[in-house]
Scaffold this motif. Structure first.
Motif, PDB file in Angstrom:
ATOM      1  N   ARG A  99     -56.523  52.372  13.861  1.00  0.00           N
ATOM      2  CA  ARG A  99     -55.892  53.578  14.177  1.00  0.00           C
ATOM      3  C   ARG A  99     -54.706  53.038  15.189  1.00  0.00           C
ATOM      4  NH1 ARG A  99     -57.150  56.573  11.153  1.00  0.00           N
ATOM      5  NH2 ARG A  99     -58.930  56.590  11.158  1.00  0.00           N
TER       6      ARG A  99
ATOM      7  N   SER B  80     -41.333  45.951  -0.337  1.00  0.00           N
ATOM      8  CA  SER B  80     -41.155  47.854  -0.256  1.00  0.00           C
ATOM      9  C   SER B  80     -42.703  47.616  -0.472  1.00  0.00           C
ATOM     10  CB  SER B  80     -40.762  48.469  -0.972  1.00  0.00           C
ATOM     11  OG  SER B  80     -40.847  47.691  -2.278  1.00  0.00           O
ATOM     12  N   GLU B  81     -43.563  47.492  -1.403  1.00  0.00           N
ATOM     13  CA  GLU B  81     -44.898  47.816  -2.081  1.00  0.00           C
ATOM     14  C   GLU B  81     -46.095  47.493  -1.016  1.00  0.00           C
ATOM     15  OE1 GLU B  81     -43.661  47.627  -6.825  1.00  0.00           O
ATOM     16  OE2 GLU B  81     -44.655  45.734  -5.727  1.00  0.00           O
TER      17      GLU B  81
ATOM     18  N   VAL C  25     -45.783  46.854   2.312  1.00  0.00           N
ATOM     19  CA  VAL C  25     -46.131  48.450   3.467  1.00  0.00           C
ATOM     20  C   VAL C  25     -46.133  49.548   3.272  1.00  0.00           C
ATOM     21  CG1 VAL C  25     -44.327  49.488   4.918  1.00  0.00           C
ATOM     22  CG2 VAL C  25     -44.110  47.122   4.487  1.00  0.00           C
ATOM     23  N   ALA C  26     -45.924  50.442   1.907  1.00  0.00           N
ATOM     24  CA  ALA C  26     -46.539  51.233   1.077  1.00  0.00           C
ATOM     25  C   ALA C  26     -48.422  50.916   0.884  1.00  0.00           C
ATOM     26  CB  ALA C  26     -45.734  51.659  -0.333  1.00  0.00           C
ATOM     27  N   TYR C  27     -48.463  49.924   0.422  1.00  0.00           N
ATOM     28  CA  TYR C  27     -49.805  49.647   0.249  1.00  0.00           C
ATOM     29  C   TYR C  27     -50.816  49.910   1.929  1.00  0.00           C
ATOM     30  CZ  TYR C  27     -54.430  47.551  -0.962  1.00  0.00           C
ATOM     31  OH  TYR C  27     -55.666  47.243  -1.302  1.00  0.00           O
ATOM     32  N   LEU C  28     -50.272  49.039   2.618  1.00  0.00           N
ATOM     33  CA  LEU C  28     -50.460  49.066   4.087  1.00  0.00           C
ATOM     34  C   LEU C  28     -50.286  50.036   4.763  1.00  0.00           C
ATOM     35  CD1 LEU C  28     -50.180  45.350   5.551  1.00  0.00           C
ATOM     36  CD2 LEU C  28     -52.122  45.834   4.138  1.00  0.00           C
TER      37      LEU C  28
ATOM     38  N   GLY D  15     -50.214  53.520   3.243  1.00  0.00           N
ATOM     39  CA  GLY D  15     -51.269  54.336   2.856  1.00  0.00           C
ATOM     40  C   GLY D  15     -51.928  54.062   3.813  1.00  0.00           C
ATOM     41  N   MET D  16     -52.382  52.994   3.597  1.00  0.00           N
ATOM     42  CA  MET D  16     -54.267  53.046   4.498  1.00  0.00           C
ATOM     43  C   MET D  16     -54.297  53.842   5.949  1.00  0.00           C
ATOM     44  SD  MET D  16     -55.128  48.969   3.494  1.00  0.00           S
ATOM     45  CE  MET D  16     -56.284  48.721   1.591  1.00  0.00           C
ATOM     46  N   ARG D  17     -53.192  53.713   6.501  1.00  0.00           N
ATOM     47  CA  ARG D  17     -53.112  54.397   7.860  1.00  0.00           C
ATOM     48  C   ARG D  17     -52.475  56.237   7.479  1.00  0.00           C
ATOM     49  NH1 ARG D  17     -52.952  51.961  12.308  1.00  0.00           N
ATOM     50  NH2 ARG D  17     -53.029  49.497  12.080  1.00  0.00           N
TER      51      ARG D  17
ATOM     52  N   VAL E 243     -46.383  57.195   5.980  1.00  0.00           N
ATOM     53  CA  VAL E 243     -45.431  55.437   6.303  1.00  0.00           C
ATOM     54  C   VAL E 243     -44.532  56.799   6.931  1.00  0.00           C
ATOM     55  CG1 VAL E 243     -43.576  53.998   6.072  1.00  0.00           C
ATOM     56  CG2 VAL E 243     -45.474  54.227   4.506  1.00  0.00           C
TER      57      VAL E 243
ATOM     58  N   HIS F 276     -41.206  56.636   7.597  1.00  0.00           N
ATOM     59  CA  HIS F 276     -39.717  56.189   6.867  1.00  0.00           C
ATOM     60  C   HIS F 276     -38.521  55.318   7.371  1.00  0.00           C
ATOM     61  CE1 HIS F 276     -42.126  55.912   2.370  1.00  0.00           C
ATOM     62  NE2 HIS F 276     -42.420  57.330   3.710  1.00  0.00           N
TER      63      HIS F 276
ATOM     64  N   VAL G 210     -39.501  52.202   9.418  1.00  0.00           N
ATOM     65  CA  VAL G 210     -39.639  51.462   8.465  1.00  0.00           C
ATOM     66  C   VAL G 210     -37.932  51.014   8.322  1.00  0.00           C
ATOM     67  CG1 VAL G 210     -40.188  49.933   6.697  1.00  0.00           C
ATOM     68  CG2 VAL G 210     -41.436  51.546   7.858  1.00  0.00           C
ATOM     69  N   ARG G 211     -37.331  51.601   8.116  1.00  0.00           N
ATOM     70  CA  ARG G 211     -36.237  51.627   7.689  1.00  0.00           C
ATOM     71  C   ARG G 211     -35.502  50.985   8.985  1.00  0.00           C
ATOM     72  NH1 ARG G 211     -34.103  55.996   6.985  1.00  0.00           N
ATOM     73  NH2 ARG G 211     -35.027  56.422   4.586  1.00  0.00           N
TER      74      ARG G 211
ATOM     75  N   VAL H 152     -44.882  45.010   9.604  1.00  0.00           N
ATOM     76  CA  VAL H 152     -46.241  45.777   9.464  1.00  0.00           C
ATOM     77  C   VAL H 152     -46.795  46.191  10.488  1.00  0.00           C
ATOM     78  CG1 VAL H 152     -47.916  45.468   8.587  1.00  0.00           C
ATOM     79  CG2 VAL H 152     -46.389  45.619   6.872  1.00  0.00           C
TER      80      VAL H 152
ATOM     81  N   HIS I  66     -34.100  48.761   2.189  1.00  0.00           N
ATOM     82  CA  HIS I  66     -34.917  49.105   3.429  1.00  0.00           C
ATOM     83  C   HIS I  66     -35.958  49.995   3.138  1.00  0.00           C
ATOM     84  CE1 HIS I  66     -31.100  46.694   5.964  1.00  0.00           C
ATOM     85  NE2 HIS I  66     -31.955  46.260   5.354  1.00  0.00           N
ATOM     86  N   ASP I  67     -36.046  50.582   1.796  1.00  0.00           N
ATOM     87  CA  ASP I  67     -37.059  51.911   1.612  1.00  0.00           C
ATOM     88  C   ASP I  67     -38.190  51.475   1.641  1.00  0.00           C
ATOM     89  OD1 ASP I  67     -34.726  54.540   2.823  1.00  0.00           O
ATOM     90  OD2 ASP I  67     -33.765  53.690   1.350  1.00  0.00           O
ATOM     91  N   VAL I  68     -39.283  52.547   1.432  1.00  0.00           N
ATOM     92  CA  VAL I  68     -40.404  52.555   0.627  1.00  0.00           C
ATOM     93  C   VAL I  68     -40.015  53.243  -0.032  1.00  0.00           C
ATOM     94  CG1 VAL I  68     -42.467  51.502   1.988  1.00  0.00           C
ATOM     95  CG2 VAL I  68     -41.057  50.998   3.125  1.00  0.00           C
ATOM     96  N   PRO I  69     -41.428  53.007  -0.576  1.00  0.00           N
ATOM     97  CA  PRO I  69     -41.409  53.983  -2.363  1.00  0.00           C
ATOM     98  C   PRO I  69     -42.303  55.290  -1.514  1.00  0.00           C
ATOM     99  CG  PRO I  69     -42.134  51.807  -2.560  1.00  0.00           C
ATOM    100  CD  PRO I  69     -41.685  51.616  -0.893  1.00  0.00           C
TER     101      PRO I  69
ATOM    102  N   TRP J  87     -49.793  55.691  -3.558  1.00  0.00           N
ATOM    103  CA  TRP J  87     -49.784  54.758  -2.264  1.00  0.00           C
ATOM    104  C   TRP J  87     -51.019  55.226  -1.163  1.00  0.00           C
ATOM    105  CZ3 TRP J  87     -48.461  49.968  -3.508  1.00  0.00           C
ATOM    106  CH2 TRP J  87     -47.073  49.838  -4.498  1.00  0.00           C
ATOM    107  N   ARG J  88     -50.748  56.691  -1.099  1.00  0.00           N
ATOM    108  CA  ARG J  88     -51.891  57.024   0.586  1.00  0.00           C
ATOM    109  C   ARG J  88     -53.261  57.112  -0.029  1.00  0.00           C
ATOM    110  NH1 ARG J  88     -47.379  60.234   1.100  1.00  0.00           N
ATOM    111  NH2 ARG J  88     -48.397  62.442  -0.177  1.00  0.00           N
TER     112      ARG J  88
ATOM    113  N   ARG K  90     -53.970  53.321  -5.315  1.00  0.00           N
ATOM    114  CA  ARG K  90     -53.572  52.159  -4.787  1.00  0.00           C
ATOM    115  C   ARG K  90     -53.286  51.360  -4.930  1.00  0.00           C
ATOM    116  NH1 ARG K  90     -54.384  54.098   0.212  1.00  0.00           N
ATOM    117  NH2 ARG K  90     -56.508  53.238   1.311  1.00  0.00           N
TER     118      ARG K  90
ATOM    119  N   GLN L   2     -56.215  47.742   9.254  1.00  0.00           N
ATOM    120  CA  GLN L   2     -55.987  48.958   9.011  1.00  0.00           C
ATOM    121  C   GLN L   2     -56.654  49.116   9.738  1.00  0.00           C
ATOM    122  OE1 GLN L   2     -52.192  48.669   8.699  1.00  0.00           O
ATOM    123  NE2 GLN L   2     -52.757  46.935   8.378  1.00  0.00           N
ATOM    124  N   PRO L   3     -57.260  51.389   9.399  1.00  0.00           N
ATOM    125  CA  PRO L   3     -58.011  51.214   9.776  1.00  0.00           C
ATOM    126  C   PRO L   3     -58.859  52.067   8.954  1.00  0.00           C
ATOM    127  CG  PRO L   3     -56.320  53.144   9.875  1.00  0.00           C
ATOM    128  CD  PRO L   3     -55.586  51.872   9.713  1.00  0.00           C
TER     129      PRO L   3
END
Lengths: 309, 540
Positions: free
Chosen positions: A82, A100-101, A103-106, A108-110, A113, A115, A118-119, A148, B282-285, B290-291, B296, B391-392
């Motif tokens: 964490r 982007s997916e 970054v969103a996927y990994l 999401g595990m935290r 994001v 945003h 990341v930008r 990431v 440069h943006d993330v969905p 995803w959360r 996901r 990841q945690p």
């Protein structure tokens, strides 16, 4: 003990991972302080990645212990992660997922994001998250891995050869990012075999060889280790004491070209000075060792494994 | 030569796995024949007739046997014909693995950098696959010979050699076709395209046995030329022309594939999707999906799940549409009347539909679980598991999440195919018991979870061998249900087979003991895999 652990971002005690046949990591005692940038140097196969995987709880130690930010790296692995940003040595294959997916996927595990962060990172590295991972060049894959690792502003960054595949401009940007992270309170543990990189960003360096930590030192200490290159100009060829130089204690790699002699002096200059005492010297230059030379003095076959400070 | 050796080295697990499956398939069926067919001519004729009845129900899947009252005819039908499908799957995975997998891992680039010619590389892979196929076919022949020799019957050696030759030729043709498609198709669609083409060619031939209208086109399918030969059976034909057509298909498709490889860029197909133009993103969905765990991963795998759902729905529709035709074919065979009379009096259509659809669905849900385990194993080998574990999240959570994703995917697929079957059969005038259909469809979920549990365990133990071993486990489970009673295996051993535990819910209803056992097996597999995952090294 508890106070020591609290002050250390990383602390290992006799940490060992034995793969058999002499491969692995052995008896690693290491302490990395908070807000320190620590470089872990070593040639391929020396145990750098094994150390990092042990710290990340990816592999189990054969013996010994590892604490990261005061937490047991194995038993409290999820809690450790964490607080840690990790960049693996090999960027994993994500196939046709878009940047982007991933970054969103990994992220999401935290739990989500950041945003804006990341930008900002993507802007700095000019990374297009709209492309599929399969279409990324190796440099862009590395940039994605950096995003990431840094996207959640971690307390500790564990980075396995982070600038591999990056072009010089992006390397500079990465060093800036690293310094900012340190200034912001983060600790950095990075492995590398790129000496200029370590020289540029690290406060301290650990050198690992054949699975054993052979030295930990501040950069200044390493640079002032007594390995010097010397160039000596004698008045006449007859003045060059070839035999004495060849036998002098601590004098290595002697090359004689006419009246000019180059050599490396390990440790005290006494042997060299005694050898040339009876000759006329018209010029004498001693140069400080570069990190490259220090590195080579550790890892060139036939050389001593440890230097005498 | 080095390229051939490297290809064999890269595919060694496939050779071992499919070789063992081939040995197992023929030897078990040979021994089974002697165990159940009787020893007198009359007993064997009776057995042969019952096999003809069975083969009539499977006519849309396997070519009918000529003399199932003989050991050679029976093993050709049950063993070699099944191996033809299995080897076609092997051909597809190997060809796409070379064209895409090795390329993505950089192996192809490294080989080409050594100065290896592209055409030579394709030829070496074809050559290596011929060697691999020959080894696996030899294992199949050895299984048959061992079984027959133990009962002191004679073997028609030329027939056995011809059987192996036609098997190798079919698989080689499938390899070349799959390779051609993978070379031409866009990179990310290559495997799906190759699989679709081969399944289409298989169905074109097998369905032509039911629908006359398709027989005009079946010459397009390599499986047609395999069907023309049944050389192992006493007096069975070996169609030399068909054999050479298969070899010709392999050479032609292989040559065109080599040409396509020669002219295309590495990393993309001959046909490539154009990259999206415009500014860099440069943006993330920001979507909430995803959360949330499970959600996901379901979203990430949405296209695959959609493909499985659509594919099974189509098959359910085809099964329902075929049922009356198949039953009419069966009823028109006088020798089968005694076997069908009992069914005719009761529920023949639901019975046949339950047999064909649920048998097919079981195989496909086992395949779904294997495909999912292949994904888990690939995540491990490719380093995705390592980045996920950075990841945690705990290792236990990852195992549970994977199982949950499979359960939800299986539920969606079972629900859609069940609904399709219900309405398609209703349109055909076949009224299925809605309650039993719901129960039977739902039972496919724990059925898939049994294989997923075993696969999770194997993937945690040795990800590189997991798919091969799970395939062998699925095959053994299938044989267990077929042969367990014949060999009088202990009940507990038979109960380890999900195929046996599934039963016939559409006809006889749900056996809750079996459902409980399936869930227990799935939980046991998951729990053990969690323990193994906790203890193992990742990324080392």
């Amino acid at each position: 003990m508890l106070g020591q652990m609290a002050a250390s971002a990383i602390r290992t005690t006799r940490l060992t991972k034995d793969y058999g046949l002499g491969r692995g990591l052995f008896d690693l005692d290491l302490q990395v302080s908070a807000q320190e940038v620590f470089g872990f140097l070593g040639p391929n196969g020396s145990g750098k990645t094994t150390t990092i995987r042990l710290l990340m709880g990816m592999i189990r130690p054969t013996s010994g212990s590892a604490y990261v930010l005061g937490l047991d790296a194995m038993r409290e692995s999820a809690e450790v992660k964490r607080k840690v940003g990790y960049l693996p040595g090999d960027v994993p294959q994500f196939g046709s997922l878009r940047g982007s997916e991933i970054v969103a996927y990994l992220g999401g595990m935290r739990g989500g994001v950041d945003h804006a962060r990341v930008r900002e990172l993507c802007d700095r590295f000019d990374l297009d998250l709209g492309r599929r991972f399969r279409e990324y060049s190796s440099g862009n894959k590395q940039k994605l891995a950096i995003v990431v690792a840094f996207m959640h502003n971690p307390d500790l960054l564990i980075l396995d050869e982070p600038t591999s595949s990056l072009d010089p401009l992006n390397q500079q940007e990465f060093y800036r990012l690293l310094r900012e992270a340190r200034d912001g309170g983060a600790t950095v543990f990075l492995s590398s075999h790129v000496l200029s990189e370590v020289e540029r960003v690290c406060d301290r360096v650990g050198i690992v060889r054949d699975g054993r930590l052979v030295r930990v030192a501040h950069l200044d200490e390493l640079r002032h280790l007594r390995v010097h290159g010397v160039e000596i100009e004698f008045a006449h060829e007859s003045d060059v004491p070839k035999a004495e130089l060849g036998e002098a204690e601590g004098v290595e790699d002697v090359i004689v070209t006419g009246t000019r002699v180059t050599a490396r002096v390990r440790g005290s200059f006494e042997g060299l000075l005694n050898a040339i005492a009876g000759s006329r010297v018209v010029d004498f230059v001693s140069s400080e060792p570069s990190l490259e030379e220090i590195f080579l003095s550790y890892f060139t076959p036939g050389k001593p494994k440890a230097l005498t400070p | 030569m080095t390229s051939v050796a490297l290809a064999l080295r890269l595919g060694r697990w496939g050779i071992v796995g499919f070789g063992l499956a081939a040995l197992f398939a023929t030897s078990v069926n040979t021994f089974a024949f002697y165990a159940v067919a009787g020893s007198t001519p009359q007993e064997r004729i009776t057995f042969g007739n019952s096999m003809l009845a069975l083969s009539s129900q499977l006519v849309a899947i396997l070519p009918p046997p000529i003399r199932p009252d003989t050991v050679a005819g029976y093993v050709e039908f049950r063993g070699f014909h099944s191996l033809a499908i299995l080897f076609a799957v092997w051909a597809m995975t190997s060809a796409t693995g070379f064209a895409r997998g090795d390329e993505e891992r950089g192996i192809v680039e490294a080989l080409l950098a050594t100065g290896t010619d592209r055409v030579a590389l394709v030829v070496s892979r074809l050559g290596a696959f011929v060697i691999a196929l020959s080894a696996a076919s030899a294992a199949a022949a050895a299984g048959f010979v061992t079984g027959v020799a133990s009962h002191r019957e004679s073997i028609h050696v030329p027939g056995l050699v011809e059987e192996c030759a036609i098997l190798v030729a079919l698989a080689l043709a499938c390899y070349a076709i799959a390779l051609l498609v993978a070379e031409v198709a866009p990179a990310r669609a290559a495997t799906a395209a190759a699989g679709t083409v081969l399944v289409g060619l298989y169905l074109l031939n097998s369905m032509s046995r039911v629908f006359d209208s398709l027989s005009t086109w079946r010459w397009l399918s390599p499986f047609r030329y395999y069907d023309l030969s049944q050389p192992l059976t006493p007096g069975g034909p070996f169609d030399v022309r068909g054999f050479f057509v298969l070899v010709g298909i392999a050479i032609f498709a292989g040559a065109v594939a080599a040409l396509a490889f020669e002219v295309r860029d590495l990393g993309s197909g001959l046909v490539a999707f154009r990259s999206r133009p415009g500014l860099a993103a440069h943006d993330v969905p920001r979507e909430a999906r995803w959360r949330y765990p499970v959600l996901r991963d379901l979203y990430r795998e949405r296209l695959g799940i959609l493909g499985w759902t659509a594919g099974l729905a189509v098959l359910a529709f085809v099964c329902a549409a075929l049922t009356k035709t198949v039953v009419q074919v069966l009823l028109s065979i006088p020798t089968l009347a005694p076997y069908l009379s009992a069914l005719v009096r009761s529920q023949i259509y639901p019975g046949v539909l339950g047999f064909t659809w649920l048998n097919l669905a079981q195989l496909l849900f086992a395949a779904l679980a294997i495909a999912q385990v292949a994904r888990w194993a690939a995540e491990d080998v490719d380093g995705r598991l390592e980045i996920t574990l950075s990841q945690p999240v705990s290792r236990a959570a990852i195992v549970v999440e994977r199982m949950a994703v499979l359960a939800v995917a299986a539920l969606v697929i079972a629900a859609v195919s069940g609904l399709t079957l219900f309405y398609a059969s209703h349109a055909q005038g076949i009224d299925l018991d809605p309650g039993r259909l719901v129960a039977a469809s739902l039972m496919l979920v724990p059925f898939a979870l049994v294989f997923a549990g075993a696969g999770a365990l194997l993937a945690a133990w040795n990800p590189r061998a997991a798919v091969g071993l799970l395939g062998a486990f699925a095959f053994a489970s299938y044989l267990d249900t077929e042969l367990g009673a014949i060999y009088r295996l202990p009940l507990w051993l038979q109960d380890l087979s999900a195929f046996k535990l599934f039963g016939t819910p559409l006809v006889t209803g749900v056996d809750w003991r079996n459902v409980t056992l399936m869930l227990a097996l799935a939980v046991a597999g998951t729990a053990t895999s969690i323990l193994l995952m906790q203890r193992r090294d990742v990324g080392a």
